[in-house]
Design a protein around this motif. Structure first.
Motif, PDB file in Angstrom:
ATOM      1  N   MET A 253       0.835  -1.206   0.000  1.00 29.57           N
ATOM      2  CA  MET A 253       0.000   0.000   0.000  1.00 29.57           C
ATOM      3  C   MET A 253       0.868   1.254   0.000  1.00 29.57           C
ATOM      4  O   MET A 253       0.607   2.218  -0.724  1.00 29.57           O
ATOM      5  CB  MET A 253      -0.899   0.015   1.230  1.00 29.57           C
ATOM      6  CG  MET A 253      -2.240  -0.649   0.992  1.00 29.57           C
ATOM      7  SD  MET A 253      -3.163  -0.818   2.527  1.00 29.57           S
ATOM      8  CE  MET A 253      -3.001   0.792   3.243  1.00 29.57           C
ATOM      9  N   ILE A 254       1.900   1.222   0.834  1.00 26.10           N
ATOM     10  CA  ILE A 254       2.771   2.400   0.939  1.00 26.10           C
ATOM     11  C   ILE A 254       3.505   2.633  -0.367  1.00 26.10           C
ATOM     12  O   ILE A 254       3.598   3.771  -0.862  1.00 26.10           O
ATOM     13  CB  ILE A 254       3.752   2.231   2.127  1.00 26.10           C
ATOM     14  CG1 ILE A 254       2.973   2.314   3.435  1.00 26.10           C
ATOM     15  CG2 ILE A 254       4.836   3.287   2.072  1.00 26.10           C
ATOM     16  CD1 ILE A 254       3.779   1.972   4.660  1.00 26.10           C
ATOM     17  N   VAL A 255       3.999   1.531  -0.962  1.00 26.01           N
ATOM     18  CA  VAL A 255       4.712   1.672  -2.241  1.00 26.01           C
ATOM     19  C   VAL A 255       3.776   2.274  -3.282  1.00 26.01           C
ATOM     20  O   VAL A 255       4.154   3.202  -4.015  1.00 26.01           O
ATOM     21  CB  VAL A 255       5.252   0.301  -2.707  1.00 26.01           C
ATOM     22  CG1 VAL A 255       5.723   0.382  -4.155  1.00 26.01           C
ATOM     23  CG2 VAL A 255       6.390  -0.134  -1.803  1.00 26.01           C
ATOM     24  N   ILE A 256       2.532   1.781  -3.324  1.00 25.65           N
ATOM     25  CA  ILE A 256       1.574   2.300  -4.309  1.00 25.65           C
ATOM     26  C   ILE A 256       1.310   3.790  -4.061  1.00 25.65           C
ATOM     27  O   ILE A 256       1.323   4.609  -4.989  1.00 25.65           O
ATOM     28  CB  ILE A 256       0.262   1.482  -4.275  1.00 25.65           C
ATOM     29  CG1 ILE A 256       0.520   0.091  -4.859  1.00 25.65           C
ATOM     30  CG2 ILE A 256      -0.839   2.182  -5.074  1.00 25.65           C
ATOM     31  CD1 ILE A 256      -0.585  -0.912  -4.614  1.00 25.65           C
ATOM     32  N   CYS A 257       1.129   4.124  -2.777  1.00 27.23           N
ATOM     33  CA  CYS A 257       0.898   5.538  -2.439  1.00 27.23           C
ATOM     34  C   CYS A 257       2.046   6.412  -2.924  1.00 27.23           C
ATOM     35  O   CYS A 257       1.833   7.480  -3.516  1.00 27.23           O
ATOM     36  CB  CYS A 257       0.779   5.726  -0.928  1.00 27.23           C
ATOM     37  SG  CYS A 257      -0.836   5.294  -0.322  1.00 27.23           S
ATOM     38  N   MET A 258       3.275   5.926  -2.669  1.00 31.63           N
ATOM     39  CA  MET A 258       4.429   6.735  -3.059  1.00 31.63           C
ATOM     40  C   MET A 258       4.521   6.857  -4.571  1.00 31.63           C
ATOM     41  O   MET A 258       4.852   7.921  -5.096  1.00 31.63           O
ATOM     42  CB  MET A 258       5.711   6.136  -2.474  1.00 31.63           C
ATOM     43  CG  MET A 258       5.801   6.393  -0.976  1.00 31.63           C
ATOM     44  SD  MET A 258       7.166   5.536  -0.212  1.00 31.63           S
ATOM     45  CE  MET A 258       8.516   6.536  -0.782  1.00 31.63           C
ATOM     46  N   LEU A 259       4.214   5.768  -5.271  1.00 31.49           N
ATOM     47  CA  LEU A 259       4.235   5.831  -6.732  1.00 31.49           C
ATOM     48  C   LEU A 259       3.220   6.844  -7.231  1.00 31.49           C
ATOM     49  O   LEU A 259       3.505   7.645  -8.111  1.00 31.49           O
ATOM     50  CB  LEU A 259       3.924   4.451  -7.323  1.00 31.49           C
ATOM     51  CG  LEU A 259       5.067   3.432  -7.266  1.00 31.49           C
ATOM     52  CD1 LEU A 259       4.602   2.098  -7.838  1.00 31.49           C
ATOM     53  CD2 LEU A 259       6.282   3.938  -8.016  1.00 31.49           C
TER      54      LEU A 259
END
Lengths: 274, 381
Positions: A253-259
Motif C-alpha cells: 500500500m505504501i509503495v503504491i501511495c508513493m508511486l
C-alpha cells in the motif's frame, strides 16, 4: 576491469552488505512468512485471512489521510512565515518545532494521555469551572491528534526547506507582471513549493498509516489500526505468518501511495511544461 | 501623449536603511521615450532608485509622480512599469511560452491574443521556435531575451532594467547592447537602465545620470558627461582622466603645473582654486622644446589602437593615449588645446583621485567596484 572501478566496488561493499543483511533479507523473510504456514509449507491461507481486516485497513488509511491533511494545513502557512522571517527568527522557530523531537516518542504520547484523560489536565480545568467532563481520550480524534502532533515536523521541514530556497526576485517579478498577493501565492509560491509538499505528505502519511503505539495509548485499543494488528500477531498471537502477510499488504500500500505521489508530482510538472 | 513630455518625476526622494542614508533628497525627471541610464559604483543608490519607481520600495520621504499622478502607496502590480531583473528571475516551473504569457494571463487576455502577443515578442527578441523550451535549458543570453520578451509582452509605458547584461560575457554584452537600443527605438518606450559600466552607459543612452553616495553628481547627454564632467568624481568614473589642481586666474585663463593655459571656461571667481581635467587622448606629444610642459616617459603599454604612455611631469604622472611611439626614458613635451581643458569647481571629491603614479591594469581592476549582486544587495537592501 580497471583499477578505479575495483576500488569503487571495494568501497561500496560495506553498504551493499548492509543493505542485503538489514533491508533485503528481512523483506524476503516477510514474503517467506506470508506465504507459508507454521510448518514452513506454502499456503495462501494468510492472504485469504486478510479479508477479515478490510475495516482495519480502511480505518488506518482514513485516519492517516486526515492526519496528513491537518498537518499540511498547519504546516504550509507556518513554513511560509518561517521562510519569510529574519534569519534569527527562523532559527528560533526551527528550534521550537524541533524541540519536542528531543523528547522520546513514547514520553510525548504518554504526556498527551495525561492531558486528555478523563481525570487529566483539561478535564480538571473544565470541571473546576463547573462544566461536565469531556470524553477525549480513547476517541479517533485523540489518535489523529497524536499523529498530527508527532509527525508535524516531517511536514514543516521539507516545505520550509523548499520555500527558503525560493528566490524572492521571482515574487517581485510576479508582482511586477500584475500579480497581487493571492496570485503570487497561487501562480508562483505554491507550484514551486510542490516538491516539498509532496515529500512532506509522504513523510507524514507513511508513519501515520503504520503506527500502532499512538492508537493503543490514545485510542485505548478500542479500534485497531493495521499497525496494532501486526503487532498483536507478532507479540501476543505468535502468528508470524499472518503478521507477515499484513505487513506485506501494508508495504505494498505504501509503495503504491508513493508511486501515485511521485506520478502526481511528475505530471504536475509535465502539465505545466507541455 | 506628446513626445518628450515628462513621464516620471521623482521629487525630493530620501531613503535610508538601518540608519544608513541610501538616497539623499534625489530629484529627477524622466521624459517619455527616453533611454536614460543611472550610472554609478555599487552602493550609489541606483538600484534603490529603480526599485522605488517599480514600487518594490517606498521612499522615507519624497514623491514619485507618474504622468502627473502620485504613485506613493500604489503597489508594484498596479504600476505601468515593468522590470528586467539582474538575474532575470524567470519562472523555473514554466516554459518559455508561459513565462512570456505570464503577465497577459494575469490580465485575463483571450487565448488568441496571448498566442499572438507571445509570437510577436519571440520574433522581437529572435527566439522563434523556443516556445516549448524549458528555462533551465537556455543559455544566459537566451534567458536574457526571454526576460525582455516577458516584460515587454504586457506593453509597459516604462521598462526598468537593472544591470541586465551584467551576467553575460563581453561579446554577447556588446550584441545585446545594440539589440536593446534597437528595441527601445523601435517600440519608442522609455527605458530606465541601471549599470556600473560607463562604456555601456555612453554607447546606449540618450541621457546619463551619474550617481554616487545617494546623490546625483551630473545629468547630461553622453558627450556632455564625457567632455564636460562637473566634478572630479564624474571625470574619474567616466573614462580615463588626468585630474590636476589648478587656479582660475580669470575667464579663459587657468594655471596648473606652474604654467598658464588658455581655456574655454569662464564664470569662476578670481584666482579660484579649481580641478582641471585633461583626457589622455586630448594630449599632443611634441618635441621637448616645443612643449607647454616637459617630462620623462616612465611606462609605455601597447593597446592595439594606441599606446598608453605614462609621463612624469614635475612629479605628476600623466596618462597619454597616442598613436606615436615613445620609449621609456624619452624626454617629451606636451601641448594641450584650450578646448581640451575642462575646468571644474572644487568638490568633496577634489584630491581623491591622484595621478597615474600607482597605475597598473590590475590595480585599476582591483580598485573598481566589483559589481556582484551580493554586494549590491548588501549595500542597498
Amino acid at each position: 576491469m580497471n583499477k578505479s572501478s575495483l576500488r569503487s566496488k571495494l568501497l561500496n561493499a560495506p553498504y551493499i552488505l548492509w543493505s542485503v543483511l538489514f533491508i533485503l533479507a528481512p523483506m524476503l523473510m516477510v514474503v517467506y512468512y506470508a506465504f507459508t504456514n507454521r510448518d514452513g509449507e506454502f499456503t495462501w491461507e494468510n492472504i485469504t485471512a486478510l479479508s477479515a481486516y478490510g475495516a482495519t485497513f480502511g480505518r488506518s488509511v482514513w485516519y492517516a489521510l486526515l492526519a496528513t491533511l491537518i498537518c499540511l494545513l498547519l504546516s504550509y502557512p507556518l513554513a511560509y512565515i518561517m521562510a519569510r522571517s529574519k534569519a534569527s527568527q527562523q532559527r528560533t522557530l526551527m528550534m521550537l518545532i524541533m524541540l519536542p523531537m528531543w523528547m522520546n516518542f513514547l514520553i510525548r504520547t504518554y504526556s498527551w494521555m495525561a492531558i486528555l484523560s478523563n481525570t487529566g489536565i483539561i478535564n480538571t480545568v473544565i470541571q473546576a469551572i463547573g462544566l461536565p467532563p469531556a470524553q477525549m481520550i480513547n476517541t479517533p480524534g485523540a489518535v489523529i491528534l497524536g499523529m498530527v502532533y508527532n509527525f508535524l515536523p516531517y511536514m514543516v521541514l521539507p516545505i520550509y526547506s523548499v520555500m527558503s530556497k525560493l528566490e524572492y526576485s521571482l515574487v517581485e517579478a510576479a508582482q511586477d507582471l500584475g500579480c497581487n498577493a493571492f496570485a503570487v501565492l497561487k501562480r508562483i509560491i505554491f507550484p514551486l513549493s510542490l516538491p516539498g509538499v509532496i515529500s512532506g505528505i509522504t513523510m507524514v502519511f507513511v508513519p501515520s498509516v503504520s503506527t500502532f503505539y499512538i492508537s493503543q495509548k490514545l485510542g485505548g485499543g478500542k479500534f485497531l489500526l493495521v499497525g496494532d494488528s501486526i503487532e498483536m500477531q507478532f507479540q501476543s498471537a505468535y502468528n508470524y505468518n499472518l503478521g507477515a502477510s499484513l505487513s506485506l499488504v501494508l508495504m505494498l500500500m505504501i509503495v503504491i501511495c508513493m508511486l501515485v505521489m511521485n506520478r502526481f508530482a511528475d505530471s504536475e510538472e509535465g502539465a505545466i511544461l507541455v | 501623449m506628446e513626445k518628450n513630455a515628462v513621464i516620471i518625476d521623482l521629487k525630493n526622494i530620501s531613503v535610508s536603511f538601518d540608519g544608513q542614508q541610501i538616497l539623499k533628497d534625489l530629484n529627477l525627471y524622466i521624459r517619455d521615450g527616453e533611454f536614460i541610464t543611472l550610472l554609478g559604483p555599487s552602493g550609489c543608490g541606483k538600484t534603490t532608485t529603480l526599485r522605488i519607481i517599480a514600487g518594490f520600495l517606498e521612499p522615507d520621504s519624497g514623491e514619485v509622480v507618474f504622468e502627473g499622478k502620485t504613485m506613493n502607496g500604489v503597489p508594484a502590480h498596479k504600476r505601468q512599469v515593468n522590470t528586467i531583473f539582474q538575474r532575470y528571475a524567470l519562472f523555473p516551473h514554466l516554459n518559455v511560452f508561459e513565462n512570456i504569457a505570464f503577465g497577459l494571463r494575469q490580465q485575463k487576455k483571450s487565448k488568441d491574443e496571448i498566442r499572438k502577443t507571445v509570437e510577436e515578442m519571440l520574433a522581437l527578441v529572435n527566439l522563434k521556435g523556443f516556445e516549448k523550451r524549458n528555462i533551465a535549458s537556455l543559455s544566459g543570453g537566451q534567458q536574457q531575451r526571454v526576460a525582455i520578451a516577458r516584460a515587454l509582452a504586457v506593453k509597459p509605458r516604462v521598462l526598468l532594467l537593472d544591470e541586465p547584461l551584467g551576467a553575460l560575457d563581453l561579446k554577447l554584452r556588446k550584441d545585446m547592447q545594440a539589440e536593446l537600443k534597437n528595441i527601445q527605438q523601435r517600440l519608442g518606450i522609455t527605458f530606465i537602465y541601471v549599470t556600473h559600466d560607463q562604456e555601456e552607459a555612453l554607447s546606449m543612452s540618450d541621457t546619463i545620470v551619474v550617481m554616487d553616495s545617494g546623490e546625483i553628481q551630473q545629468i547630461g547627454s553622453p558627450t556632455d558627461i564625457y567632455n564636460e564632467p562637473k566634478n572630479a568624481f564624474v571625470a574619474d568614473f567616466i573614462g580615463e582622466s588626468n585630474i590636476l589642481d589648478g587656479i582660475m586666474h580669470a575667464d579663459f585663463s587657468v594655471e596648473f603645473q606652474g604654467m598658464k593655459f588658455r581655456c574655454v571656461d569662464k564664470g569662476f571667481g578670481k584666482d579660484e582654486p579649481v580641478d582641471v581635467v585633461v583626457r589622455p587622448e586630448d594630449v599632443d606629444i611634441v618635441a621637448p622644446e616645443a612643449g607647454m610642459l616637459r617630462g620623462t616617459v616612465t611606462s609605455v603599454t601597447f593597446k592595439g589602437v594606441h599606446y598608453e604612455i605614462i609621463v612624469d611631469i614635475d612629479g605628476f604622472k600623466w596618462m597619454i593615449q597616442t598613436t606615436d611611439y615613445s620609449a621609456v626614458g624619452d624626454k617629451i613635451g606636451i601641448c594641450i588645446k584650450p578646448e581640451e581643458i575642462q575646468v571644474m569647481h572644487k568638490s568633496v571629491y577634489s584630491g581623491l583621485y591622484g595621478d597615474y603614479s600607482s597605475f597598473s591594469e590590475e590595480f585599476d581592476e582591483l580598485s573598481d567596484p566589483i559589481p556582484t549582486a551580493e554586494s549590491d544587495e548588501a549595500a542597498e537592501e
